[in-house]
Write a protein that holds these residues in place. Structure first.
Motif, PDB file in Angstrom:
ATOM      1  N   VAL A  33       5.970  -5.870   8.381  1.00 42.92           N
ATOM      2  CA  VAL A  33       6.444  -5.303   9.346  1.00 42.92           C
ATOM      3  C   VAL A  33       5.943  -4.104   9.927  1.00 42.92           C
ATOM      4  O   VAL A  33       5.638  -3.119   8.948  1.00 42.92           O
ATOM      5  N   SER A  34       4.934  -3.795  10.995  1.00 41.20           N
ATOM      6  CA  SER A  34       4.651  -2.764  11.552  1.00 41.20           C
ATOM      7  C   SER A  34       5.838  -1.772  11.761  1.00 41.20           C
ATOM      8  O   SER A  34       6.651  -2.197  12.203  1.00 41.20           O
ATOM      9  N   VAL A  80       5.719 -12.462   9.548  1.00 37.81           N
ATOM     10  CA  VAL A  80       4.929 -10.955   9.915  1.00 37.81           C
ATOM     11  C   VAL A  80       5.137 -10.818  11.251  1.00 37.81           C
ATOM     12  O   VAL A  80       5.445 -11.531  12.313  1.00 37.81           O
ATOM     13  N   ALA A  81       5.477  -9.456  11.573  1.00 38.96           N
ATOM     14  CA  ALA A  81       5.819  -8.656  12.848  1.00 38.96           C
ATOM     15  C   ALA A  81       4.956  -7.555  12.720  1.00 38.96           C
ATOM     16  O   ALA A  81       5.061  -6.435  12.449  1.00 38.96           O
ATOM     17  N   ILE A  82       3.693  -7.751  13.122  1.00 42.21           N
ATOM     18  CA  ILE A  82       2.474  -6.706  13.202  1.00 42.21           C
ATOM     19  C   ILE A  82       1.766  -6.384  14.511  1.00 42.21           C
ATOM     20  O   ILE A  82       1.446  -7.242  15.190  1.00 42.21           O
ATOM     21  N   ARG A  83       1.715  -5.276  14.906  1.00 46.12           N
ATOM     22  CA  ARG A  83       0.883  -4.711  15.837  1.00 46.12           C
ATOM     23  C   ARG A  83      -0.151  -3.989  15.065  1.00 46.12           C
ATOM     24  O   ARG A  83       0.102  -2.827  14.728  1.00 46.12           O
ATOM     25  N   PRO A  84      -1.567  -4.530  14.961  1.00 47.50           N
ATOM     26  CA  PRO A  84      -2.526  -3.875  14.447  1.00 47.50           C
ATOM     27  C   PRO A  84      -2.880  -2.380  14.734  1.00 47.50           C
ATOM     28  O   PRO A  84      -3.220  -1.791  13.965  1.00 47.50           O
ATOM     29  N   ARG A  85      -2.826  -2.196  16.131  1.00 43.85           N
ATOM     30  CA  ARG A  85      -3.019  -0.807  16.614  1.00 43.85           C
ATOM     31  C   ARG A  85      -2.372   0.187  16.322  1.00 43.85           C
ATOM     32  O   ARG A  85      -2.361   1.324  16.340  1.00 43.85           O
ATOM     33  N   ARG A  86      -0.871  -0.102  15.561  1.00 45.17           N
ATOM     34  CA  ARG A  86      -0.088   0.823  15.343  1.00 45.17           C
ATOM     35  C   ARG A  86      -0.211   1.460  13.730  1.00 45.17           C
ATOM     36  O   ARG A  86       0.669   2.441  13.392  1.00 45.17           O
ATOM     37  N   GLY A  87      -1.181   1.028  13.136  1.00 47.77           N
ATOM     38  CA  GLY A  87      -1.251   1.587  11.840  1.00 47.77           C
ATOM     39  C   GLY A  87      -0.902   0.802  10.643  1.00 47.77           C
ATOM     40  O   GLY A  87      -0.774  -0.291  10.681  1.00 47.77           O
ATOM     41  N   PRO A  88      -0.152   1.359   9.628  1.00 45.08           N
ATOM     42  CA  PRO A  88       0.335   0.934   8.406  1.00 45.08           C
ATOM     43  C   PRO A  88       1.386  -0.130   8.284  1.00 45.08           C
ATOM     44  O   PRO A  88       2.016   0.081   9.496  1.00 45.08           O
ATOM     45  N   VAL A  89       1.614  -0.906   7.625  1.00 42.65           N
ATOM     46  CA  VAL A  89       2.608  -1.852   7.669  1.00 42.65           C
ATOM     47  C   VAL A  89       3.259  -1.980   6.348  1.00 42.65           C
ATOM     48  O   VAL A  89       2.806  -1.714   5.183  1.00 42.65           O
ATOM     49  N   ALA A  90       4.702  -2.068   6.542  1.00 43.86           N
ATOM     50  CA  ALA A  90       5.569  -2.041   5.265  1.00 43.86           C
ATOM     51  C   ALA A  90       5.417  -3.451   4.912  1.00 43.86           C
ATOM     52  O   ALA A  90       5.777  -4.522   5.788  1.00 43.86           O
ATOM     53  N   ARG A  91       5.295  -3.772   3.622  1.00 45.41           N
ATOM     54  CA  ARG A  91       5.147  -5.149   3.158  1.00 45.41           C
ATOM     55  C   ARG A  91       6.132  -5.310   2.122  1.00 45.41           C
ATOM     56  O   ARG A  91       5.954  -4.476   1.100  1.00 45.41           O
ATOM     57  N   VAL A  92       6.877  -6.492   1.977  1.00 43.91           N
ATOM     58  CA  VAL A  92       7.995  -6.643   1.124  1.00 43.91           C
ATOM     59  C   VAL A  92       7.663  -8.063   0.307  1.00 43.91           C
ATOM     60  O   VAL A  92       7.531  -9.041   1.118  1.00 43.91           O
ATOM     61  N   ASP A  93       7.215  -8.006  -0.960  1.00 46.95           N
ATOM     62  CA  ASP A  93       7.222  -9.533  -1.618  1.00 46.95           C
ATOM     63  C   ASP A  93       8.390  -9.922  -2.221  1.00 46.95           C
ATOM     64  O   ASP A  93       9.069  -8.806  -2.761  1.00 46.95           O
ATOM     65  N   LEU A  94       8.538 -11.215  -2.010  1.00 47.63           N
ATOM     66  CA  LEU A  94      10.004 -11.489  -2.461  1.00 47.63           C
ATOM     67  C   LEU A  94       9.785 -12.579  -3.550  1.00 47.63           C
ATOM     68  O   LEU A  94       8.675 -13.239  -3.895  1.00 47.63           O
TER      69      LEU A  94
END
Length: 157
Positions: free
Chosen positions: A102-103, A76-90
């Motif tokens: 990733v944010s 994960v590379a997330i900045r919670p205050r930046r809004g939505p997250v792109a999520r890729v399931d493998l």
């Protein structure tokens, strides 16, 4: 901040220099064939699972690194205050990770780009170069030095 990019036949989580140091991890590279599902999570908490393993976890500010749950690892590379997250399931066993989150400033566009690359990769014909990493070697043309197009004269003439 980290971003998702498609290069050739790979999905790459490109990290800045400070993110590599902080997460103690280089850029994450995953084959496009390993991508199972790409979504955009409005609530970043839905993309994060498991316990912190390696990286930095600062409350409502930064989630960066590897997380583990049972025998599943996520990056994960997330900045919670930046809004939505792109999520890729493998797909299992196709990658060292089960999920990448990733944010992103424009997660919908990023997710669409990854989906398009995956669909093009899956639909590519066998002879298009995507699935053939070692093509047959080329023969040298007869006109190159060291090759004679005419047969050698018989000995004794």
């Amino acid at each position: 901040m980290a971003r998702l990019a498609v290069r050739g036949e790979e999905l790459i989580v490109e990290l800045t220099w400070w993110e590599k140091i902080t997460a103690r991890h280089a850029d994450v590279r995953v084959p496009l064939a390993a991508v199972e599902k790409v979504t955009v999570e409005r609530d970043w908490r839905r993309a994060v699972r498991g316990e912190p393993s390696r990286g930095v976890w600062i409350g409502d500010l930064l989630y960066l690194g590897v997380r583990e749950q049972a025998d599943v690892r996520d990056f994960v590379a997330i900045r919670p205050r930046r809004g939505p997250v792109a999520r890729v399931d493998l797909r299992p066993a196709a990658s060292p990770f089960a999920r990448v989150a990733v944010s992103d400033r424009v997660p919908e566009a990023t997710a669409a780009t990854v989906r398009t690359a995956v669909s093009h990769h899956l639909l590519a014909p066998a002879g298009s170069g995507c699935a053939d990493p070692d093509p047959a070697p080329r023969r040298r043309p007869a006109w190159l030095p060291g090759r004679s197009p005419a047969p050698a004269p018989p000995a004794g003439i």
